[in-house]
Design an enzyme around this catalytic site. Sequence first.
Site, PDB file in Angstrom:
ATOM      1  N   CYS A 155      -4.008   3.193  -6.450  1.00  0.00           N
ATOM      2  CA  CYS A 155      -4.654   3.252  -5.144  1.00  0.00           C
ATOM      3  C   CYS A 155      -4.497   1.917  -4.406  1.00  0.00           C
ATOM      4  O   CYS A 155      -3.402   1.371  -4.328  1.00  0.00           O
ATOM      5  CB  CYS A 155      -6.105   3.668  -5.319  1.00  0.00           C
ATOM      6  N   HIS A 156      -5.578   1.344  -3.864  1.00  0.00           N
ATOM      7  CA  HIS A 156      -5.482   0.055  -3.185  1.00  0.00           C
ATOM      8  C   HIS A 156      -5.163  -1.089  -4.139  1.00  0.00           C
ATOM      9  O   HIS A 156      -4.786  -2.180  -3.701  1.00  0.00           O
ATOM     10  CB  HIS A 156      -6.800  -0.267  -2.461  1.00  0.00           C
ATOM     11  N   GLU A 186      -5.432   6.373   4.431  1.00  0.00           N
ATOM     12  CA  GLU A 186      -6.189   5.294   5.064  1.00  0.00           C
ATOM     13  C   GLU A 186      -6.767   5.768   6.397  1.00  0.00           C
ATOM     14  O   GLU A 186      -7.920   5.475   6.741  1.00  0.00           O
ATOM     15  CB  GLU A 186      -5.288   4.077   5.285  1.00  0.00           C
TER      16      GLU A 186
END
Length: 249
Positions: A155-156, A186
């Site tokens: 993910c991030h 996002e």
Amino acid sequence: MFYKVILSILVMILFANQALANDTKKVLIVLTSHDQLGSTGKKTGFWLPELTHPYYRLTQANIDVDIASIKGGLAPIDAKAFTEADDNHQRFLNDTDLLTKVLNTIPIDKVVANEYDAVIYSGGSGPMWDFPNNPDIERISTTIYQNNGIVAAVCHGVAALTSITLPNGDLLIKGKRVTGFSNIEEQELGTENIVPFLLQSKLIDQGATFIEGKPWQSNVIIDGQLITGQNPASATPLADALINQLRKN
């Protein structure tokens, strides 16, 4: 004669146990220490399932797991995670060992990279601020990678990979197939104008081939020693892929 046979068996067991101990794999999970969602005044941190899902998968496979964060000490949990149903939430709250690890994470500058066979950079919005351009993330990642270990991110957390440079001067992700939190995800989260950059766009700009899956659906990409997962749904399959790779090594 009987005693010699017994002694031989005991010696064999001793050496077998020693071999198993030496073969035990060790993985580092890195969490963010950043708890502010830009200038919104809202809190953020790491996304709990992106820790618990890999952690429990790895420990069930008899892999040792340490947990570090950028600053060490208490790593901030994004409280929004608890608004989503997840069987591991209660397991985490009842797990004294894991709670202690999160309350007392290892400061990343104290991590001895040679001790680990792999590293996972966990997600949540926080990593977008304190994972890129971190010299210890670069040190740990390049050491593990050069030791034929595995660098993974979900993910991030994939933001950690945007600034890792190999000794030859090339970015780790240059020419590699990767994924991470997509621009569409996002936008759907409503944070496209809050995060410092769009992760998908950044990865592409830096020479990676971005493999985009459906929003919020599991998507894990393996490119040699590099494993990336797109979103929270990818945390468990990313851990499974990592376990499979470690068993091959």
